[in-house]
Design a protein around this motif. Structure first.
Motif, mmCIF file in Angstrom:
data_model
loop_
_atom_site.group_PDB
_atom_site.id
_atom_site.type_symbol
_atom_site.label_atom_id
_atom_site.label_comp_id
_atom_site.label_asym_id
_atom_site.label_seq_id
_atom_site.Cartn_x
_atom_site.Cartn_y
_atom_site.Cartn_z
ATOM 1 N N PHE A 144 16.618 85.766 21.295
ATOM 2 C CA PHE A 144 17.131 84.674 20.473
ATOM 3 C C PHE A 144 17.162 85.141 19.022
ATOM 4 N N HIS A 148 16.204 80.754 14.498
ATOM 5 C CA HIS A 148 16.048 79.601 15.395
ATOM 6 C C HIS A 148 14.874 79.924 16.328
ATOM 7 N N MET A 150 11.882 80.360 18.927
ATOM 8 C CA MET A 150 11.671 79.872 20.281
ATOM 9 C C MET A 150 10.528 80.661 20.922
ATOM 10 N N SER A 197 3.741 78.651 25.346
ATOM 11 C CA SER A 197 5.076 78.851 24.772
ATOM 12 C C SER A 197 5.117 78.399 23.315
ATOM 13 N N THR A 201 5.783 80.747 19.971
ATOM 14 C CA THR A 201 6.761 80.368 18.959
ATOM 15 C C THR A 201 6.153 80.431 17.559
ATOM 16 N N TYR A 235 8.845 70.834 16.876
ATOM 17 C CA TYR A 235 9.119 71.524 18.132
ATOM 18 C C TYR A 235 8.945 70.583 19.323
ATOM 19 N N SER A 237 8.680 71.236 23.870
ATOM 20 C CA SER A 237 8.684 72.191 24.978
ATOM 21 C C SER A 237 9.323 71.543 26.190
ATOM 22 N N LEU A 249 9.774 76.462 27.903
ATOM 23 C CA LEU A 249 10.595 76.918 26.789
ATOM 24 C C LEU A 249 10.311 75.999 25.607
ATOM 25 N N THR A 250 9.839 76.565 24.499
ATOM 26 C CA THR A 250 9.646 75.801 23.265
ATOM 27 C C THR A 250 10.789 76.111 22.310
ATOM 28 N N LEU A 251 11.330 75.074 21.692
ATOM 29 C CA LEU A 251 12.460 75.241 20.787
ATOM 30 C C LEU A 251 12.408 74.149 19.721
ATOM 31 N N THR A 255 17.239 70.667 18.353
ATOM 32 C CA THR A 255 18.208 71.468 19.100
ATOM 33 C C THR A 255 18.364 70.871 20.497
#
Length: 265
Positions: A144, A148, A150, A197, A201, A235, A237, A249-251, A255
């Motif tokens: 990535f 951004h 992640m 995760s 990040t 954030y 997850s 998946l942490t983002l 988003t």
């Protein structure tokens, strides 16, 4: 069995709506992000299907000479295997993300917290970051853009791991887990991979007291669970359950990503 069957890649379709915040507090700005920043690639290696000969063959094809030297330097076979499989997943994700590269010319090194980093100045790779995780069943990696941030984790905690994961859980969180119909092993699996995760990040690893990663909410969203955090509201997850491993998946929270677009079972 072909490498395609052993190692699957997924292009993650990410989106930030117009007006999604950038910055902090009153200084927030609005706008859109370039497509290359909102792009990520995930690779999943099924370790039950990858025998020693196939693992060595993939390492020869994908790993930089420095990575191969590091692989050979591990005294314990289990550590050597986990490193190798993680790097195979990472290089596969990198090739899928940037098809023009030669993976053997790219080294994935380690930062001061042992986080994976790309040590290259090749055009097209600037700004890219990698998250790697492995369990007894899977090795996963995600490429990535560092603009951004992640993080990814896969695991399947055992019964002996549960007390440490569930210890000190706020009554409200424990109640939410029960209302979602999760038993102790499933609840521990969800919390474990979510924390890992997020820690990846943040580049903290699990060196911070676990209550810092306390959930603010846990919700079911179709095929996955969504965790948001009391101390890290920027954030969330996404956690997919699985009989052989749970994937997180942490983002960034603003988003958008549809969990159904990532097949995991």
């Amino acid at each position: 069995m072909s490498a395609l069957e052993l190692i699957r890649t997924h292009s993650l379709v990410l989106h930030r709506p117009n007006g999604a915040g950038r910055g902090v507090g009153s200084r927030m700005q609005t706008g859109t992000f370039p497509t290359d920043i909102l792009r990520a690639t995930l690779a999943v290696v099924d370790l039950d299907l990858l025998d020693a000969a196939q693992r060595d063959a993939q390492a020869d094809i994908l790993l930089h000479s420095a990575e191969q030297a590091r692989m050979a330097g591990f005294a314990h076979d289990r550590r050597r295997q986990s490193f190798t499989c993680g790097r195979i997943a990472a290089k596969t994700a990198l090739v899928a993300h940037c098809p023009e590269i030669n993976p053997r010319e790219i080294e994935i090194g380690s930062g001061v917290f042992d986080q994976p980093i790309l040590t290259t100045d090749q055009p097209g790779l600037q700004g890219l970051a990698i998250s790697i995780s492995h369990s007894d069943q899977f090795a996963v990696a995600m490429v990535f853009h560092q603009a951004h941030p992640m993080g990814i984790d896969v695991d399947l905690p055992t019964a002996k791991d549960m007390p440490a994961v569930l210890a000190g859980l706020a009554p409200g969180v424990a109640g939410v887990i029960r209302r979602l119909g999760l038993d102790d092993i499933a609840g521990a699996s969800l919390l474990w991979v979510a924390r890992e995760s997020l820690a990846k990040t943040l580049t903290t690893g699990m060196m911070t007291p676990l209550d810092v990663y306390a959930p603010a909410s846990i919700e079911k969203d179709g095929v996955a669970y969504i965790v948001r955090y009391a101390n890290f509201g920027q954030y969330r997850s996404i956690i997919w359950p699985g009989k052989r491993g749970w994937l997180a998946l942490t983002l960034p929270d603003q988003t958008l990503f549809d969990p159904a677009r990532l097949p995991w079972s």
